[in-house]
Design an enzyme around this catalytic site. Structure first.
Site, PDB file in Angstrom:
ATOM      1  N   LYS A 132       0.834  -1.439  -0.075  1.00 31.49           N
ATOM      2  CA  LYS A 132      -0.142  -0.039  -0.074  1.00 31.49           C
ATOM      3  C   LYS A 132       0.888   1.332  -0.078  1.00 31.49           C
ATOM      4  O   LYS A 132       0.462   2.362  -0.525  1.00 31.49           O
ATOM      5  CB  LYS A 132      -0.860   0.016   1.274  1.00 31.49           C
ATOM      6  CG  LYS A 132      -2.095  -0.974   1.010  1.00 31.49           C
ATOM      7  CD  LYS A 132      -3.051  -1.061   1.989  1.00 31.49           C
ATOM      8  CE  LYS A 132      -3.348   0.526   2.466  1.00 31.49           C
ATOM      9  NZ  LYS A 132      -5.175   0.466   2.598  1.00 31.49           N
ATOM     10  N   SER A 150       6.428 -15.874  -2.252  1.00 31.01           N
ATOM     11  CA  SER A 150       5.491 -16.705  -1.608  1.00 31.01           C
ATOM     12  C   SER A 150       6.534 -18.124  -1.213  1.00 31.01           C
ATOM     13  O   SER A 150       7.562 -17.823  -0.648  1.00 31.01           O
ATOM     14  CB  SER A 150       4.417 -17.238  -2.331  1.00 31.01           C
ATOM     15  OG  SER A 150       3.557 -18.468  -2.050  1.00 31.01           O
ATOM     16  N   TYR A 164       2.192 -21.154   8.701  1.00 28.33           N
ATOM     17  CA  TYR A 164       2.967 -20.557   7.746  1.00 28.33           C
ATOM     18  C   TYR A 164       2.194 -20.944   6.400  1.00 28.33           C
ATOM     19  O   TYR A 164       2.202 -19.932   5.547  1.00 28.33           O
ATOM     20  CB  TYR A 164       4.302 -21.583   7.757  1.00 28.33           C
ATOM     21  CG  TYR A 164       5.295 -21.202   6.661  1.00 28.33           C
ATOM     22  CD1 TYR A 164       6.007 -19.726   6.610  1.00 28.33           C
ATOM     23  CD2 TYR A 164       5.478 -21.891   5.405  1.00 28.33           C
ATOM     24  CE1 TYR A 164       6.828 -19.327   5.556  1.00 28.33           C
ATOM     25  CE2 TYR A 164       6.568 -21.445   4.438  1.00 28.33           C
ATOM     26  CZ  TYR A 164       7.022 -20.191   4.667  1.00 28.33           C
ATOM     27  OH  TYR A 164       7.947 -19.784   3.449  1.00 28.33           O
ATOM     28  N   LYS A 168       1.289 -18.064   3.532  1.00 28.26           N
ATOM     29  CA  LYS A 168       1.531 -18.193   2.061  1.00 28.26           C
ATOM     30  C   LYS A 168       0.320 -18.483   1.156  1.00 28.26           C
ATOM     31  O   LYS A 168       0.418 -18.000   0.176  1.00 28.26           O
ATOM     32  CB  LYS A 168       2.623 -19.272   2.046  1.00 28.26           C
ATOM     33  CG  LYS A 168       4.200 -18.757   2.674  1.00 28.26           C
ATOM     34  CD  LYS A 168       4.667 -17.282   2.315  1.00 28.26           C
ATOM     35  CE  LYS A 168       6.084 -17.160   2.718  1.00 28.26           C
ATOM     36  NZ  LYS A 168       6.773 -16.020   2.390  1.00 28.26           N
TER      37      LYS A 168
END
Ligand code: NAP
Length: 288
Positions: A132, A150, A164, A168
């Protein structure tokens, strides 16, 4: 040498700097982030190398065209300052690499509240905050590429890594959806999905809370840890930096860039089998 001549030189330097492309990288203190800083620098880019403790970074600070600056993805003011300093110095941000992240390992039931919050604060909310902060500049210039690091674990799952994977998978969904609103504005979004690499990730970047003494999970968790220790981790970290560079420069519509032999193989296998067969394969391979 007259004052006019040195002014001309300064102007020339400024123009040259602003003609180069600029990449902004989070988590640049080690691993993929640091390797990516070095590669873009070698390729002649301006680099904004951001990290939590820039005072500890000696190597990158010595490179010309590399601005090492503080950024903690959980700290909004550090994000705003890093973005503004970078834009002032280089004129704009062409590519954002959201790389900062860490892992957690253990059973969901044993996960402390703070570990749950922190996993999402860094891997998801932090990535959103940085994105942003960079978007107004990209939108104003109608150009930009956002590359989110990722993992193969953003598309397939291992046991005992629930939080986790949740982060992702979130990064995958966010990046895929974001392309609809940003592509018409000249901005592309991309996912780099590494397999296992020997960075600091499995060491200082892994929060292992385990099973907290819950017997029901102990034996499978230990079996999994045993298999994990044997998992072949690649030492070729530069390979990931190369793929990030490819995503930044290939001019392609392509969204996903898996990297590493294990990642490519696992994703191919996953496409060929259904959920139940995949689960059985994973249970067999991890010995849980
Ligand atoms: P790494 O060497 O441990 O690097 C992780 C980086 O993230 C460090 O620079 C760390 O900074 C930074 N970081 C952590 N919390 C942060 C925060 N709050 N604000 C800013 N930076 C923060 O591990 P890596 O393997 O290069 O990891 C980079 C990315 O690759 C991560 O997103 C990870 O999930 C992903 N990934 C890694 C693997 C692998 O096998 N290595 C596989 C797939 C995906 P500090 O130095 O300050 O701690």
């Amino acid at each position: 040498m007259g004052a006019g001549h040195s002014l001309d030189l300064c102007m020339e330097q400024l123009i040259q700097t602003q003609m180069k492309k600029t990449v902004f990288i989070t988590g640049a203190s080690s691993g993929f982030g640091k390797a990516t800083v070095k590669l873009f620098h070698q390729k002649g880019w301006n680099v904004i190398a951001t990290m939590r403790s820039p005072e500890n970074e000696k190597e990158l600070s010595a490179f010309s065209g590399v601005l090492v600056t503080r950024l903690d993805v959980t700290d909004n003011s550090s994000i705003g300052e890093a973005v503004q300093t970078g834009i002032r110095q280089f004129g704009g941000i062409d590519v954002l690499v959201n790389n900062a992240g860490f892992g957690t390992l253990g059973t969901l039931e044993a996960a402390p509240e703070e570990a749950i919050q922190q996993q999402f604060e860094v891997n998801v909310f932090g990535l959103i905050k940085v994105t942003k902060a960079v978007l107004p500049d990209m939108r104003a210039r109608k150009t930009g590429i956002i590359i989110n690091v990722s993992s193969v674990g953003g598309r397939v799952t291992f046991p005992f890594c629930t939080l986790y994977h949740a982060t992702k998978f979130a990064v995958e969904g966010l990046t895929e959806s974001l392309q609809y609103e940003l592509n018409p504005l000249g901005i592309r979004t991309k996912l780099v999905e590494p397999g296992g690499y020997k960075t600091d990730f499995a060491g200082r970047s892994m929060n292992i809370y385990g099973t907290d003494g819950l017997d029901d999970y102990q034996q499978p968790f230990e079996s999994f840890l045993g298999r994990l220790a044997d998992w072949p981790m690649s030492e070729n970290i530069g390979e990931v930096a190369e793929v990030i560079y490819e995503a930044a420069t290939d001019g392609a519509e392509k969204l996903r860039y898996p990297v590493g032999h294990d990642a490519v193989q696992l994703l191919e296998t996953r496409q060929q089998i259904d959920d139940v067969v995949f689960k059985k394969m994973m249970v067999g391979q991890t010995g849980i």
